[in-house]
Scaffold this motif. Structure first.
Motif, PDB file in Angstrom:
ATOM      1  N   ASN A   1      29.498  23.477  45.332  1.00  0.00           N
ATOM      2  CA  ASN A   1      30.928  23.661  45.074  1.00  0.00           C
ATOM      3  C   ASN A   1      31.180  24.362  43.746  1.00  0.00           C
ATOM      4  O   ASN A   1      32.064  25.212  43.644  1.00  0.00           O
ATOM      5  N   LEU A   2      30.418  24.009  42.738  1.00  0.00           N
ATOM      6  CA  LEU A   2      30.564  24.638  41.427  1.00  0.00           C
ATOM      7  C   LEU A   2      30.255  26.124  41.508  1.00  0.00           C
ATOM      8  O   LEU A   2      31.008  26.956  40.987  1.00  0.00           O
ATOM      9  N   VAL A   3      29.174  26.472  42.170  1.00  0.00           N
ATOM     10  CA  VAL A   3      28.773  27.877  42.295  1.00  0.00           C
ATOM     11  C   VAL A   3      29.828  28.672  43.062  1.00  0.00           C
ATOM     12  O   VAL A   3      30.220  29.765  42.656  1.00  0.00           O
ATOM     13  N   ILE A   4      30.303  28.122  44.186  1.00  0.00           N
ATOM     14  CA  ILE A   4      31.311  28.812  44.992  1.00  0.00           C
ATOM     15  C   ILE A   4      32.586  29.013  44.184  1.00  0.00           C
ATOM     16  O   ILE A   4      33.174  30.103  44.163  1.00  0.00           O
ATOM     17  N   ASN A   5      33.040  27.982  43.493  1.00  0.00           N
ATOM     18  CA  ASN A   5      34.261  28.102  42.696  1.00  0.00           C
ATOM     19  C   ASN A   5      34.097  29.085  41.544  1.00  0.00           C
ATOM     20  O   ASN A   5      35.010  29.857  41.242  1.00  0.00           O
ATOM     21  N   GLU A   6      32.940  29.076  40.901  1.00  0.00           N
ATOM     22  CA  GLU A   6      32.662  30.047  39.840  1.00  0.00           C
ATOM     23  C   GLU A   6      32.662  31.468  40.385  1.00  0.00           C
ATOM     24  O   GLU A   6      33.208  32.386  39.768  1.00  0.00           O
ATOM     25  N   ALA A   7      32.042  31.645  41.545  1.00  0.00           N
ATOM     26  CA  ALA A   7      31.965  32.975  42.155  1.00  0.00           C
ATOM     27  C   ALA A   7      33.359  33.494  42.504  1.00  0.00           C
ATOM     28  O   ALA A   7      33.681  34.664  42.251  1.00  0.00           O
ATOM     29  N   ILE A   8      34.180  32.646  43.077  1.00  0.00           N
ATOM     30  CA  ILE A   8      35.541  33.057  43.436  1.00  0.00           C
ATOM     31  C   ILE A   8      36.330  33.413  42.183  1.00  0.00           C
ATOM     32  O   ILE A   8      37.018  34.442  42.130  1.00  0.00           O
ATOM     33  N   LYS A   9      36.244  32.569  41.165  1.00  0.00           N
ATOM     34  CA  LYS A   9      36.968  32.833  39.918  1.00  0.00           C
ATOM     35  C   LYS A   9      36.529  34.161  39.320  1.00  0.00           C
ATOM     36  O   LYS A   9      37.361  34.985  38.923  1.00  0.00           O
ATOM     37  N   ASN A  10      35.225  34.392  39.242  1.00  0.00           N
ATOM     38  CA  ASN A  10      34.721  35.638  38.670  1.00  0.00           C
ATOM     39  C   ASN A  10      35.171  36.843  39.476  1.00  0.00           C
ATOM     40  O   ASN A  10      35.573  37.863  38.919  1.00  0.00           O
ATOM     41  N   TYR A  11      35.113  36.741  40.792  1.00  0.00           N
ATOM     42  CA  TYR A  11      35.527  37.858  41.648  1.00  0.00           C
ATOM     43  C   TYR A  11      37.009  38.164  41.452  1.00  0.00           C
ATOM     44  O   TYR A  11      37.393  39.315  41.241  1.00  0.00           O
ATOM     45  N   VAL A  12      37.837  37.132  41.515  1.00  0.00           N
ATOM     46  CA  VAL A  12      39.283  37.333  41.390  1.00  0.00           C
ATOM     47  C   VAL A  12      39.638  37.859  39.999  1.00  0.00           C
ATOM     48  O   VAL A  12      40.427  38.800  39.862  1.00  0.00           O
ATOM     49  N   CYS A  13      39.040  37.294  38.965  1.00  0.00           N
ATOM     50  CA  CYS A  13      39.328  37.746  37.595  1.00  0.00           C
ATOM     51  C   CYS A  13      38.893  39.186  37.366  1.00  0.00           C
ATOM     52  O   CYS A  13      39.515  39.901  36.589  1.00  0.00           O
ATOM     53  N   ASP A  14      37.862  39.613  38.056  1.00  0.00           N
ATOM     54  CA  ASP A  14      37.421  41.013  37.952  1.00  0.00           C
ATOM     55  C   ASP A  14      38.412  41.971  38.606  1.00  0.00           C
ATOM     56  O   ASP A  14      38.391  43.168  38.332  1.00  0.00           O
ATOM     57  N   HIS A  15      39.251  41.459  39.510  1.00  0.00           N
ATOM     58  CA  HIS A  15      40.165  42.309  40.257  1.00  0.00           C
ATOM     59  C   HIS A  15      41.629  42.155  39.864  1.00  0.00           C
ATOM     60  O   HIS A  15      42.501  42.784  40.472  1.00  0.00           O
ATOM     61  N   LEU A  16      41.920  41.328  38.865  1.00  0.00           N
ATOM     62  CA  LEU A  16      43.284  41.163  38.372  1.00  0.00           C
ATOM     63  C   LEU A  16      43.354  41.579  36.912  1.00  0.00           C
ATOM     64  O   LEU A  16      42.367  41.492  36.181  1.00  0.00           O
ATOM     65  N   SER A  17      44.530  41.993  36.486  1.00  0.00           N
ATOM     66  CA  SER A  17      44.729  42.294  35.069  1.00  0.00           C
ATOM     67  C   SER A  17      44.876  40.971  34.314  1.00  0.00           C
ATOM     68  O   SER A  17      45.109  39.914  34.910  1.00  0.00           O
ATOM     69  N   GLN A  18      44.768  41.027  33.009  1.00  0.00           N
ATOM     70  CA  GLN A  18      44.916  39.826  32.182  1.00  0.00           C
ATOM     71  C   GLN A  18      46.297  39.216  32.381  1.00  0.00           C
ATOM     72  O   GLN A  18      46.440  38.000  32.463  1.00  0.00           O
ATOM     73  N   LYS A  19      47.310  40.053  32.497  1.00  0.00           N
ATOM     74  CA  LYS A  19      48.680  39.574  32.707  1.00  0.00           C
ATOM     75  C   LYS A  19      48.793  38.859  34.058  1.00  0.00           C
ATOM     76  O   LYS A  19      49.424  37.806  34.159  1.00  0.00           O
TER      77      LYS A  19
END
Length: 78
Positions: free
Chosen positions: A28-46
């Protein structure tokens, strides 16, 4: 938050299992980390900051949409 199900490809499953067998991390930790990293890579800071501050039923900024609609309607723009 409701749980969602998804399917993982065989290749990704092998990669994930390989990693999990060689680390002390939880699935669960790995999956959640992966999703967070993927989404953060595709969104602006704002966008990230906006997404973080909205939770639950206010995840969709309905008040902002209605305020903008009301403003344009009152001004005769709609």
């Amino acid at each position: 938050m409701s749980k969602r199900s998804f399917s993982i490809t065989d290749k990704n499953n092998r990669l994930l299992n390989y990693y999990l067998n060689r680390s002390d991390k939880d699935w669960n930790l790995v999956i959640n980390e992966a999703i967070k990293n993927y989404v953060c890579d595709h969104l602006s800071q704002k966008q990230i900051q906006e997404a973080i501050k909205h939770t639950g039923k206010d995840a969709f900024p309905a008040d902002e949409v209605l305020r903008n609609f009301n403003s344009s309607w009152m001004n005769g723009d709609a």
